[in-house]
Design a protein around this motif. Sequence first.
Motif, PDB file in Angstrom:
ATOM      1  N   ASP A   1       0.614  -1.189  -0.041  1.00 51.34           N
ATOM      2  CA  ASP A   1       0.153  -0.051   0.065  1.00 51.34           C
ATOM      3  C   ASP A   1       0.605   1.183   0.086  1.00 51.34           C
ATOM      4  OD1 ASP A   1      -2.243  -1.483   0.004  1.00 51.34           O
ATOM      5  OD2 ASP A   1      -2.640  -1.597   2.147  1.00 51.34           O
ATOM      6  N   VAL A   2       2.204   1.143   0.015  1.00 49.07           N
ATOM      7  CA  VAL A   2       2.898   2.464   0.038  1.00 49.07           C
ATOM      8  C   VAL A   2       3.123   2.921  -1.275  1.00 49.07           C
ATOM      9  CG1 VAL A   2       4.102   1.664   2.348  1.00 49.07           C
ATOM     10  CG2 VAL A   2       5.616   1.169   0.074  1.00 49.07           C
ATOM     11  N   HIS A   3       3.589   4.000  -1.543  1.00 51.70           N
ATOM     12  CA  HIS A   3       3.846   4.508  -2.874  1.00 51.70           C
ATOM     13  C   HIS A   3       5.432   4.972  -2.876  1.00 51.70           C
ATOM     14  CE1 HIS A   3      -0.387   4.890  -3.728  1.00 51.70           C
ATOM     15  NE2 HIS A   3      -0.305   5.594  -2.681  1.00 51.70           N
ATOM     16  N   LEU A   4       6.120   3.733  -3.398  1.00 51.89           N
ATOM     17  CA  LEU A   4       7.621   3.868  -3.257  1.00 51.89           C
ATOM     18  C   LEU A   4       8.270   4.538  -4.113  1.00 51.89           C
ATOM     19  CD1 LEU A   4      10.067   2.447  -1.420  1.00 51.89           C
ATOM     20  CD2 LEU A   4      10.024   0.820  -3.313  1.00 51.89           C
ATOM     21  N   GLU A   5       9.222   5.465  -3.969  1.00 54.80           N
ATOM     22  CA  GLU A   5       9.821   6.230  -4.921  1.00 54.80           C
ATOM     23  C   GLU A   5      11.294   5.953  -4.387  1.00 54.80           C
ATOM     24  OE1 GLU A   5       8.915  10.355  -5.466  1.00 54.80           O
ATOM     25  OE2 GLU A   5       6.861   9.929  -5.225  1.00 54.80           O
ATOM     26  N   GLU A   6      11.996   4.806  -4.902  1.00 53.22           N
ATOM     27  CA  GLU A   6      13.475   4.457  -4.611  1.00 53.22           C
ATOM     28  C   GLU A   6      14.345   5.125  -5.024  1.00 53.22           C
ATOM     29  OE1 GLU A   6      15.050   0.866  -7.190  1.00 53.22           O
ATOM     30  OE2 GLU A   6      12.946   0.838  -7.483  1.00 53.22           O
ATOM     31  N   ASP A   7      14.318   6.061  -5.840  1.00 53.22           N
ATOM     32  CA  ASP A   7      15.602   6.871  -6.378  1.00 53.22           C
ATOM     33  C   ASP A   7      15.405   8.385  -5.735  1.00 53.22           C
ATOM     34  OD1 ASP A   7      17.923   7.424  -7.536  1.00 53.22           O
ATOM     35  OD2 ASP A   7      16.792   8.197  -9.349  1.00 53.22           O
ATOM     36  N   ARG A   8      15.445   8.372  -4.149  1.00 49.72           N
ATOM     37  CA  ARG A   8      15.090   9.736  -3.669  1.00 49.72           C
ATOM     38  C   ARG A   8      15.999   9.633  -2.351  1.00 49.72           C
ATOM     39  NH1 ARG A   8      13.380  10.848  -7.780  1.00 49.72           N
ATOM     40  NH2 ARG A   8      11.443  11.932  -8.267  1.00 49.72           N
ATOM     41  N   ILE A   9      16.599  10.690  -2.033  1.00 49.65           N
ATOM     42  CA  ILE A   9      17.320  11.029  -0.796  1.00 49.65           C
ATOM     43  C   ILE A   9      16.318  10.832   0.310  1.00 49.65           C
ATOM     44  CG2 ILE A   9      19.094  12.358   0.461  1.00 49.65           C
ATOM     45  CD1 ILE A   9      20.154  11.181  -2.019  1.00 49.65           C
ATOM     46  N   PHE A  10      15.648  11.885   0.309  1.00 50.10           N
ATOM     47  CA  PHE A  10      14.322  11.586   1.483  1.00 50.10           C
ATOM     48  C   PHE A  10      13.054  12.308   0.901  1.00 50.10           C
ATOM     49  CE2 PHE A  10      16.234  15.829   2.253  1.00 50.10           C
ATOM     50  CZ  PHE A  10      15.090  16.710   2.720  1.00 50.10           C
ATOM     51  N   ILE A  11      12.146  11.939   1.424  1.00 51.09           N
ATOM     52  CA  ILE A  11      10.556  12.341   1.003  1.00 51.09           C
ATOM     53  C   ILE A  11       9.977  12.518   2.432  1.00 51.09           C
ATOM     54  CG2 ILE A  11       8.251  11.415   0.324  1.00 51.09           C
ATOM     55  CD1 ILE A  11       9.920   9.443  -1.696  1.00 51.09           C
ATOM     56  N   ILE A  12       9.180  13.686   2.112  1.00 54.11           N
ATOM     57  CA  ILE A  12       8.216  14.022   3.192  1.00 54.11           C
ATOM     58  C   ILE A  12       6.826  13.829   2.771  1.00 54.11           C
ATOM     59  CG2 ILE A  12       7.615  16.204   4.515  1.00 54.11           C
ATOM     60  CD1 ILE A  12      10.011  17.480   3.858  1.00 54.11           C
ATOM     61  N   ASP A  13       5.712  13.210   3.258  1.00 53.38           N
ATOM     62  CA  ASP A  13       4.658  13.012   2.949  1.00 53.38           C
ATOM     63  C   ASP A  13       3.853  13.358   4.378  1.00 53.38           C
ATOM     64  OD1 ASP A  13       1.928  12.332   2.522  1.00 53.38           O
ATOM     65  OD2 ASP A  13       2.607  10.659   0.939  1.00 53.38           O
ATOM     66  N   GLY A  14       3.201  14.674   4.475  1.00 58.20           N
ATOM     67  CA  GLY A  14       2.429  14.775   5.641  1.00 58.20           C
ATOM     68  C   GLY A  14       3.548  14.859   6.778  1.00 58.20           C
ATOM     69  N   HIS A  15       3.289  14.302   7.763  1.00 53.01           N
ATOM     70  CA  HIS A  15       4.260  14.356   9.108  1.00 53.01           C
ATOM     71  C   HIS A  15       5.220  13.210   9.253  1.00 53.01           C
ATOM     72  CE1 HIS A  15       1.937  11.352  10.663  1.00 53.01           C
ATOM     73  NE2 HIS A  15       2.353  10.991  11.793  1.00 53.01           N
ATOM     74  N   VAL A  16       5.176  12.376   8.092  1.00 54.02           N
ATOM     75  CA  VAL A  16       6.130  11.237   8.012  1.00 54.02           C
ATOM     76  C   VAL A  16       7.390  11.393   6.989  1.00 54.02           C
ATOM     77  CG1 VAL A  16       6.505   8.917   7.390  1.00 54.02           C
ATOM     78  CG2 VAL A  16       4.211   9.773   8.451  1.00 54.02           C
ATOM     79  N   TRP A  17       8.520  11.529   7.425  1.00 54.33           N
ATOM     80  CA  TRP A  17       9.556  11.616   6.630  1.00 54.33           C
ATOM     81  C   TRP A  17      10.268  10.235   6.497  1.00 54.33           C
ATOM     82  CZ3 TRP A  17      12.668  16.796   6.535  1.00 54.33           C
ATOM     83  CH2 TRP A  17      11.598  17.736   6.959  1.00 54.33           C
ATOM     84  N   THR A  18      10.736   9.880   5.203  1.00 54.74           N
ATOM     85  CA  THR A  18      11.460   8.894   5.176  1.00 54.74           C
ATOM     86  C   THR A  18      12.602   9.054   4.496  1.00 54.74           C
ATOM     87  OG1 THR A  18      10.305   8.101   3.151  1.00 54.74           O
ATOM     88  CG2 THR A  18       9.605   7.159   5.183  1.00 54.74           C
ATOM     89  N   SER A  19      13.984   8.678   4.676  1.00 52.44           N
ATOM     90  CA  SER A  19      15.102   8.658   4.007  1.00 52.44           C
ATOM     91  C   SER A  19      15.835   7.396   3.204  1.00 52.44           C
ATOM     92  CB  SER A  19      16.233   9.405   4.717  1.00 52.44           C
ATOM     93  OG  SER A  19      16.708   8.639   5.764  1.00 52.44           O
ATOM     94  N   ALA A  20      16.838   7.703   2.613  1.00 51.66           N
ATOM     95  CA  ALA A  20      17.555   6.604   1.927  1.00 51.66           C
ATOM     96  C   ALA A  20      18.746   6.064   2.817  1.00 51.66           C
ATOM     97  CB  ALA A  20      18.022   7.090   0.635  1.00 51.66           C
ATOM     98  N   GLY A  21      19.901   5.625   2.218  1.00 51.95           N
ATOM     99  CA  GLY A  21      20.865   4.890   2.949  1.00 51.95           C
ATOM    100  C   GLY A  21      21.318   5.726   4.002  1.00 51.95           C
ATOM    101  N   MET A  22      22.033   5.233   4.860  1.00 50.87           N
ATOM    102  CA  MET A  22      22.391   5.862   6.209  1.00 50.87           C
ATOM    103  C   MET A  22      22.925   7.307   6.272  1.00 50.87           C
ATOM    104  SD  MET A  22      21.510   3.403   8.454  1.00 50.87           S
ATOM    105  CE  MET A  22      21.393   1.780   8.649  1.00 50.87           C
TER     106      MET A  22
END
Length: 313
Positions: free
Chosen positions: A134-155
């Motif tokens: 159910d996630v909308h993955l964008e694998e070629d990104r450094i980090f993504i902000i979607d609402g109050h959730v932030w996700t980042s790539a490698g360490m």
Amino acid sequence: MITIGFALPPGFQIMGLAPVSAFELANTVAREPLYEIRLLSENGGPLVNSFGVSVDTRALSRQRVDTLIVTGLLRPKPSSPGLIRQLKRHGTTSRRIASVCTGAFLLGEAGLLDGRRVTTHWRWAKDLQAQFPDVHLEEDRIFIIDGHVWTSAGMSAGVDLALGMIEKDFGAELSRAVARSLVVHHRRAGGQSQHSALLDLDAKTDRIQGALAYARQHLRSALTVEELAEAAHLSPRQFSRAFRSETGQSPAKAVEQLRVEAARMMVEQSRITMDEVAAETGFADPERMRRAFLRAFGQPPQVIRRNARLAAA
């Protein structure tokens, strides 16, 4: 003062704590305590990381933090039910929740990524998508902000994520000052690609590395084999043979990779026209640049610019 909690699973990868330095330096540069850092785990107490180093932690269940950053493991694996319950609670009580690298798998287990745009380390991106459809993955990104959730790539992308948070909290000037203190020459925007053309080409000798560096600095030039061979102090024939041997590609293909990487950065991070981007990066015209984008990214530059602006908004 903004409280930043780092949620650490057992065996966490130590580089996941790299963002701590950015928040620490924000306090130093601002000359006031802007951030407080807390290291948290499911039960608190000593916690051993993947390298065998122990850190002291507080119990996650007893903490209220403004921002919770979940660090990852070298290889993702299922987490304990107790830790997942606590992450779910923080997903509703914290102003901001984030992941570094494979920490996204923990947020996924907690149901915090459903329906959101997310990223993670490219090596584990397909596994994340398969485990959480159910996630909308964008694998070629450094980090993504979607609402109050932030996700980042490698360490190391956790540092970019932290700089992005500092910019959101206290402005671009402080974020740039922290980046300079960290000797980060360029704060990567969230939409920037995880991949580097120079790293992918992986030249072994100084001569070929020098030719690639020359090409990157002179993208407006024609960059013929003769020009690159001169930069490498080799004959054109020797250069072509050595280049293909070291990189597995022809010089022309490698130059296109460098051009399209530079063009993508301009498309995402500037407002100059496509004609100007094509000229600055050495494409003969916007149509050739468009075809190169389709080969490299599967999307034309206009779509990539639109997506970058939507992500920024």
